[in-house]
Motif scaffolding. Structure first.
Motif, short mmCIF file in Angstrom:
data_model
loop_
_atom_site.label_atom_id
_atom_site.label_comp_id
_atom_site.label_asym_id
_atom_site.label_seq_id
_atom_site.Cartn_x
_atom_site.Cartn_y
_atom_site.Cartn_z
N GLU B 2 -101.62 42.75 11.77
CA GLU B 2 -100.54 42.08 11.11
C GLU B 2 -98.99 42.53 11.84
OE1 GLU B 2 -99.18 39.98 7.08
OE2 GLU B 2 -101.19 40.42 7.47
N ALA B 3 -98.50 41.87 12.49
CA ALA B 3 -97.05 42.22 12.95
C ALA B 3 -96.02 42.09 11.99
CB ALA B 3 -96.73 41.39 14.07
N ALA B 4 -95.14 42.99 12.17
CA ALA B 4 -93.88 43.27 11.06
C ALA B 4 -93.34 41.63 11.04
CB ALA B 4 -92.83 44.15 11.53
N ILE B 5 -92.90 41.63 9.76
CA ILE B 5 -92.16 40.23 9.46
C ILE B 5 -90.76 40.42 9.75
CG2 ILE B 5 -91.15 38.59 7.70
CD1 ILE B 5 -93.97 39.13 6.27
N GLU B 6 -90.25 39.53 10.69
CA GLU B 6 -88.55 39.90 11.15
C GLU B 6 -87.94 38.67 10.24
OE1 GLU B 6 -86.65 39.44 15.16
OE2 GLU B 6 -88.62 40.12 15.41
N GLU B 7 -86.88 39.27 9.92
CA GLU B 7 -85.95 38.34 9.03
C GLU B 7 -84.41 38.71 9.15
OE1 GLU B 7 -87.23 37.81 4.78
OE2 GLU B 7 -85.20 38.69 4.34
N LYS B 8 -83.89 37.52 9.05
CA LYS B 8 -82.34 37.76 9.44
C LYS B 8 -81.71 36.88 8.50
CE LYS B 8 -79.20 37.42 13.49
NZ LYS B 8 -79.12 37.53 14.61
N THR B 9 -80.49 37.00 7.92
CA THR B 9 -79.73 36.22 7.10
C THR B 9 -78.25 36.25 7.56
OG1 THR B 9 -80.87 36.92 5.21
CG2 THR B 9 -78.83 35.78 4.70
N ILE B 10 -77.98 34.83 7.99
CA ILE B 10 -76.57 34.83 8.04
C ILE B 10 -75.66 33.60 7.04
CG2 ILE B 10 -77.04 34.76 10.66
CD1 ILE B 10 -76.80 31.84 10.89
N LYS B 11 -74.46 33.91 6.89
CA LYS B 11 -73.52 33.39 6.15
C LYS B 11 -73.19 32.03 6.80
CE LYS B 11 -71.54 36.56 3.20
NZ LYS B 11 -70.45 38.03 3.45
N GLY B 57 -72.83 21.66 -0.33
CA GLY B 57 -73.10 22.67 -1.32
C GLY B 57 -71.97 23.83 -1.11
N GLY B 58 -70.99 23.35 -0.45
CA GLY B 58 -69.75 24.37 -0.08
C GLY B 58 -70.22 25.81 0.50
N GLY B 59 -71.35 25.73 1.32
CA GLY B 59 -71.86 26.90 2.05
C GLY B 59 -72.73 27.75 1.45
N GLY B 60 -73.38 28.76 2.11
CA GLY B 60 -74.06 29.77 1.40
C GLY B 60 -74.68 30.38 2.36
N ILE B 61 -76.10 30.61 2.54
CA ILE B 61 -76.80 31.36 3.63
C ILE B 61 -77.99 30.79 4.13
CG2 ILE B 61 -76.23 33.80 2.45
CD1 ILE B 61 -79.33 33.53 1.88
N ALA B 62 -78.22 31.19 5.27
CA ALA B 62 -79.42 30.63 5.82
C ALA B 62 -80.18 31.86 6.36
CB ALA B 62 -78.99 29.85 7.16
N ARG B 63 -81.46 31.87 5.99
CA ARG B 63 -82.31 33.14 6.31
C ARG B 63 -83.63 32.72 7.05
NH1 ARG B 63 -83.55 35.11 0.95
NH2 ARG B 63 -81.59 36.10 1.21
N PHE B 64 -83.65 33.21 8.21
CA PHE B 64 -84.81 33.05 9.11
C PHE B 64 -86.09 34.02 8.73
CE2 PHE B 64 -82.45 30.03 11.95
CZ PHE B 64 -81.24 30.17 11.48
N THR B 65 -87.16 33.77 8.71
CA THR B 65 -88.21 34.64 8.47
C THR B 65 -89.37 34.14 9.56
OG1 THR B 65 -87.43 34.64 6.08
CG2 THR B 65 -89.71 35.82 6.90
N LYS B 72 -102.13 32.52 10.60
CA LYS B 72 -101.06 31.45 10.84
C LYS B 72 -99.84 32.20 11.22
CE LYS B 72 -101.38 27.79 7.47
NZ LYS B 72 -100.72 27.49 6.19
N ARG B 73 -99.23 31.70 12.40
CA ARG B 73 -97.87 31.98 12.49
C ARG B 73 -96.69 31.02 12.87
NH1 ARG B 73 -97.58 33.86 18.11
NH2 ARG B 73 -95.54 35.17 17.45
N GLY B 74 -95.59 31.25 12.42
CA GLY B 74 -94.66 30.25 12.21
C GLY B 74 -93.18 30.62 11.94
N LEU B 75 -92.20 29.94 11.72
CA LEU B 75 -91.14 30.11 11.54
C LEU B 75 -90.44 29.47 10.24
CD1 LEU B 75 -88.16 31.34 12.15
CD2 LEU B 75 -87.87 29.19 13.72
N GLN B 76 -89.99 30.20 9.21
CA GLN B 76 -89.53 29.67 8.01
C GLN B 76 -87.96 29.97 7.87
OE1 GLN B 76 -91.52 30.75 4.37
NE2 GLN B 76 -89.62 31.46 3.61
N ILE B 77 -87.30 28.81 7.68
CA ILE B 77 -85.65 29.05 7.32
C ILE B 77 -85.56 28.61 5.97
CG2 ILE B 77 -83.54 28.56 8.55
CD1 ILE B 77 -85.22 27.37 10.90
N SER B 78 -84.88 29.19 5.19
CA SER B 78 -84.31 29.00 4.00
C SER B 78 -82.82 28.77 3.79
CB SER B 78 -84.70 29.78 3.07
OG SER B 78 -86.14 30.01 2.95
N PHE B 79 -82.22 27.62 3.28
CA PHE B 79 -80.98 27.58 2.95
C PHE B 79 -80.48 27.58 1.51
CE2 PHE B 79 -82.31 25.60 6.99
CZ PHE B 79 -81.24 25.89 7.95
#
Lengths: 128, 135
Positions: B2-11, B57-65, B72-79
């Motif tokens: 299992e490859a490492a999960i890569e995560e990044k959060t931007i404002k 929502g006046g802004g917040g964060i977006a998180r890419f995982t 299963k491989r894929g991309l998850q993006i949370s706002f």
């Protein structure tokens, strides 16, 4: 402020969107085009979006607005060059750009614009 | 393995940040090996939700995982925003629903572009939307 260049060619205005379209830029383009049509009396507007890698609902709405505003000011708008992936995504998103004239590329777009603005009647009558 | 999960959060705060979200989404989707059409769908979906989070929502964060599971491989993006929230999510999901003078295509349309779409909202506390696309 950042602007997208609008070129004048005869009675037509040409716009080629080559940058990542952020919301304010789309609004600025809408306003710039309205002013330019009013100032030049242009009969047609051709917008090339072949460099746009996405059109989301906001950009789509702005393009629709541009067509409507142009129409009110007496100019027809033709949208050209949409990438196939963008077209599929846009329709799946629920936006079909109804009421907008579209063409595959700039050349076909210019032909359509000529037809829409009655130019090609002159052309055929000259040919006969 | 299992490859490492890569995560990044931007404002995300200003309307220009929608463009940043689009670029990040494109980069992740490309790197994971999504084809051009899938990339376009992911980027468009991310653009819609990012704008909602900023405008309503006046802004917040977006998180890419990145999702790296054996099957299963894929991309998850949370706002996540801390705005006023959505009163009636069911109504907000319908095409044509709008409170902000838009076309109201954002949520329902975005759901169609992705494989998974999760929304949680509490009036007065904010909204979180998670979108997922699998390879």
């Amino acid at each position: 402020m950042e602007h997208i260049p609008i070129l004048k060619m005869g009675e037509y205005l040409l716009v080629s969107i080559q940058v990542d379209m952020h919301d304010q830029l789309a609004i600025t383009l809408q306003n710039d085009l309205a002013e330019k049509i009013a100032k030049t009396g242009a009969k047609g507007v051709l917008i090339d979006i072949s460099a746009l890698d996405i059109v989301d609902s906001f950009i789509g709405r702005m393009l629709g607005n541009i067509a409507s505003i142009s129409k009110v000011l007496g100019a027809e708008t033709v949208l050209v060059g949409m990438q196939p992936a963008v077209a599929i995504t846009l329709v799946e998103l629920g936006l079909s750009l109804k009421g907008m004239h579209t063409a595959l590329n700039v050349e076909k777009g210019m032909q359509l614009l000529s037809r829409l603005t009655g130019k090609d009647q002159d052309y055929t009558s000259r040919k006969q | 393995m299992e490859a490492a999960i890569e995560e990044k959060t931007i404002k995300i705060k200003e309307s220009n940040d929608v463009v940043t979200v689009r670029r990040e989404a494109r980069e992740y989707a490309e790197k994971l090996g999504f084809n051009l059409l899938e990339q376009t769908k992911i980027v468009t979906a991310a653009s819609e939700i990012a704008r909602n989070a900023i405008v309503f929502g006046g802004g917040g964060i977006a998180r890419f995982t990145t999702i790296e599971k054996p099957d299963k491989r894929g991309l998850q993006i949370s706002f996540i925003d801390h705005g006023p929230g959505i009163e009636d999510i069911e109504a907000a999901m319908k095409d044509g629903y709008t409170t902000g003078g838009g076309l109201g295509l954002g949520l329902g349309g975005t759901k169609r572009l992705m494989d998974e779409f999760h929304i949680r909202s509490e009036p007065g506390k904010g909204t979180s939307v998670t979108i997922v696309k699998y390879l």
